[in-house]
Scaffold this motif. Structure first.
Motif, PDB file in Angstrom:
ATOM      1  N   VAL A 174     -40.570  38.344 107.989  1.00 31.76           N
ATOM      2  CA  VAL A 174     -41.209  39.323 107.005  1.00 31.76           C
ATOM      3  C   VAL A 174     -39.891  39.853 106.310  1.00 31.76           C
ATOM      4  N   LYS A 175     -40.188  39.774 104.926  1.00 28.77           N
ATOM      5  CA  LYS A 175     -39.110  40.288 103.856  1.00 28.77           C
ATOM      6  C   LYS A 175     -39.542  41.429 103.132  1.00 28.77           C
ATOM      7  N   TYR A 176     -38.908  41.903 102.430  1.00 26.83           N
ATOM      8  CA  TYR A 176     -39.179  43.189 101.422  1.00 26.83           C
ATOM      9  C   TYR A 176     -40.099  42.584 100.481  1.00 26.83           C
ATOM     10  N   GLY A 177     -41.193  43.459 100.309  1.00 29.32           N
ATOM     11  CA  GLY A 177     -42.218  42.879  99.347  1.00 29.32           C
ATOM     12  C   GLY A 177     -42.782  44.072  98.452  1.00 29.32           C
ATOM     13  N   LEU A 178     -43.631  43.876  97.682  1.00 31.12           N
ATOM     14  CA  LEU A 178     -44.448  44.933  96.896  1.00 31.12           C
ATOM     15  C   LEU A 178     -45.339  45.512  97.934  1.00 31.12           C
ATOM     16  N   SER A 179     -45.068  46.916  97.984  1.00 28.65           N
ATOM     17  CA  SER A 179     -46.090  47.911  98.671  1.00 28.65           C
ATOM     18  C   SER A 179     -47.596  47.871  97.963  1.00 28.65           C
ATOM     19  N   ILE A 180     -48.620  47.663  98.889  1.00 24.49           N
ATOM     20  CA  ILE A 180     -49.767  47.704  98.610  1.00 24.49           C
ATOM     21  C   ILE A 180     -50.825  48.884  98.825  1.00 24.49           C
ATOM     22  N   MET A 181     -50.000  49.796  99.387  1.00 26.24           N
ATOM     23  CA  MET A 181     -50.607  51.127  99.922  1.00 26.24           C
ATOM     24  C   MET A 181     -51.180  51.940  98.685  1.00 26.24           C
ATOM     25  N   PRO A 182     -52.246  52.864  98.909  1.00 24.92           N
ATOM     26  CA  PRO A 182     -52.447  53.715  97.901  1.00 24.92           C
ATOM     27  C   PRO A 182     -51.742  54.266  96.884  1.00 24.92           C
ATOM     28  N   ASP A 183     -51.521  54.370  95.829  1.00 22.42           N
ATOM     29  CA  ASP A 183     -50.562  55.124  94.897  1.00 22.42           C
ATOM     30  C   ASP A 183     -49.308  54.356  95.006  1.00 22.42           C
ATOM     31  N   SER A 184     -48.917  53.507  95.608  1.00 26.81           N
ATOM     32  CA  SER A 184     -47.597  53.005  95.775  1.00 26.81           C
ATOM     33  C   SER A 184     -47.063  52.454  94.383  1.00 26.81           C
ATOM     34  N   LEU A 185     -47.927  52.179  93.372  1.00 23.87           N
ATOM     35  CA  LEU A 185     -47.429  51.798  91.958  1.00 23.87           C
ATOM     36  C   LEU A 185     -47.245  52.906  91.038  1.00 23.87           C
ATOM     37  N   LYS A 186     -47.748  54.035  91.450  1.00 27.59           N
ATOM     38  CA  LYS A 186     -47.626  54.812  90.404  1.00 27.59           C
ATOM     39  C   LYS A 186     -46.225  55.752  89.692  1.00 27.59           C
ATOM     40  N   ASP A 187     -45.203  55.447  90.589  1.00 24.85           N
ATOM     41  CA  ASP A 187     -44.044  55.902  90.239  1.00 24.85           C
ATOM     42  C   ASP A 187     -43.033  54.875  90.000  1.00 24.85           C
ATOM     43  N   ALA A 188     -43.616  53.972  89.138  1.00 28.11           N
ATOM     44  CA  ALA A 188     -42.593  52.697  88.748  1.00 28.11           C
ATOM     45  C   ALA A 188     -41.426  53.482  87.756  1.00 28.11           C
ATOM     46  N   VAL A 189     -40.370  52.544  87.738  1.00 28.40           N
ATOM     47  CA  VAL A 189     -39.111  53.180  87.275  1.00 28.40           C
ATOM     48  C   VAL A 189     -38.532  51.943  86.506  1.00 28.40           C
ATOM     49  N   LYS A 190     -37.950  52.226  85.564  1.00 27.14           N
ATOM     50  CA  LYS A 190     -36.956  51.241  84.572  1.00 27.14           C
ATOM     51  C   LYS A 190     -35.468  51.273  84.985  1.00 27.14           C
ATOM     52  N   TYR A 191     -35.304  52.400  85.566  1.00 29.53           N
ATOM     53  CA  TYR A 191     -33.866  52.823  85.940  1.00 29.53           C
ATOM     54  C   TYR A 191     -33.624  53.099  87.285  1.00 29.53           C
ATOM     55  N   ILE A 192     -32.719  52.433  87.872  1.00 24.75           N
ATOM     56  CA  ILE A 192     -32.292  52.472  89.385  1.00 24.75           C
ATOM     57  C   ILE A 192     -31.499  53.700  89.730  1.00 24.75           C
ATOM     58  N   LYS A 193     -31.681  54.676  90.484  1.00 22.80           N
ATOM     59  CA  LYS A 193     -31.001  55.814  90.882  1.00 22.80           C
ATOM     60  C   LYS A 193     -30.472  55.486  92.249  1.00 22.80           C
ATOM     61  N   GLU A 194     -31.107  54.811  93.038  1.00 23.40           N
ATOM     62  CA  GLU A 194     -30.480  54.512  94.337  1.00 23.40           C
ATOM     63  C   GLU A 194     -30.695  53.070  94.707  1.00 23.40           C
ATOM     64  N   GLU A 195     -29.626  52.571  95.179  1.00 28.35           N
ATOM     65  CA  GLU A 195     -29.491  51.072  95.488  1.00 28.35           C
ATOM     66  C   GLU A 195     -30.741  50.844  96.690  1.00 28.35           C
ATOM     67  N   GLY A 196     -31.059  49.490  96.544  1.00 27.42           N
ATOM     68  CA  GLY A 196     -31.953  49.013  97.535  1.00 27.42           C
ATOM     69  C   GLY A 196     -32.726  48.103  97.075  1.00 27.42           C
ATOM     70  N   TYR A 197     -33.800  47.455  97.697  1.00 26.33           N
ATOM     71  CA  TYR A 197     -34.768  46.427  97.331  1.00 26.33           C
ATOM     72  C   TYR A 197     -35.710  47.215  96.278  1.00 26.33           C
ATOM     73  N   TYR A 198     -36.190  46.424  95.485  1.00 26.04           N
ATOM     74  CA  TYR A 198     -37.205  46.953  94.282  1.00 26.04           C
ATOM     75  C   TYR A 198     -38.179  45.614  94.382  1.00 26.04           C
ATOM     76  N   SER A 199     -39.298  46.058  93.925  1.00 22.12           N
ATOM     77  CA  SER A 199     -40.556  45.076  93.402  1.00 22.12           C
ATOM     78  C   SER A 199     -40.921  45.099  92.090  1.00 22.12           C
TER      79      SER A 199
END
Length: 235
Positions: A174-199
């Motif tokens: 299993v790898k990092y992937g897009l979360s499909i939990m409710p409201d998981s897409l509502k806080d999408a960003v264009k600028y990364i403030k914290e390093e990590g994996y993003y979808s």
């Protein structure tokens, strides 16, 4: 005024329309006959669950339902003519089923084909666009299968019946992937403030990002990202 209204109000027409009370017995007889005809018709067609019905079979069921329903309470619709419709629909069903068994091209033309919607934890964008599926509806179906993020999925295939078949990665893969939990897409960003994996919220493409501009997705060219999840399935 109220008494005049009650005198003019026709209770018989309200309950029977233009028919007579004696027609109720005829309706009962018509319903019994058509009910038996439906059972015989479906017995000839064979046993399949509603979720297993193909597009063609659904058309057949709708046709049979209409042919059965009208003569139950419309005096002008004869039972013999409805039974003739039943016979013709069943004959056409038998003929088309025969042709489907003989020709794969004819089967694909009539019933469509299975289509891959998710592959290697990401949306197959071109295939997904062809299907009349909203992301919320699709995510809900996946959640019902115990899936919380796309990185758990090797492949998800929409069958010709409309069902979604899912093939999972083993837990250690299993790898990092897009979360499909409710409201998981509502806080999408264009600028990364914290390093990590993003979808990417559009196609599910996932990569490690560093502080700064998130940039555009190399797969779909969109520019909105959400933190990815590496959560494993709980079975």
């Amino acid at each position: 005024m109220q008494s005049i209204f009650l005198l003019q109000f026709d209770w018989k027409e309200l309950f029977l329309g233009t028919e007579e009370w004696s027609f109720l017995l005829e309706i009962a007889l018509r319903t019994i006959i058509m009910f038996i005809t439906i059972i015989i018709g479906l017995r000839v067609l064979g046993k399949r669950g509603v979720k297993q019905l193909s597009l063609f079979e659904l058309v057949v069921i709708i046709g049979l339902g209409s042919a059965a329903g009208d003569p139950m309470f419309y005096r002008e619709v004869g039972i013999v003519s409805s039974i003739l419709v039943f016979v013709l629909i069943i004959l056409m069903y038998t003929m088309v089923t025969y042709l489907i068994g003989k020709s794969k091209k004819f089967e694909t033309l009539l019933e469509g084909r299975s289509i891959c919607l998710i592959e290697n934890g990401e949306f197959s964008i071109n295939n997904f666009k062809k299907e009349n599926l909203g992301s919320d509806e699709f995510f809900a179906e996946l959640r019902l299968k115990g899936i919380s993020q796309l990185g758990q999925i090797d492949q998800a295939i929409e069958e010709v019946s409309g069902e979604i078949s899912v093939f999972y990665f083993e837990d250690e893969k299993v790898k990092y992937g897009l979360s499909i939990m409710p409201d998981s897409l509502k806080d999408a960003v264009k600028y990364i403030k914290e390093e990590g994996y993003y979808s990417c919220i559009f196609c599910g493409y996932t990569e490690e990002k560093h502080i700064g501009s998130a940039g555009n997705c190399p797969k779909c060219k969109k520019d909105k990202w959400v933190p990815a999840s590496n959560r494993k399935r709980i079975t």
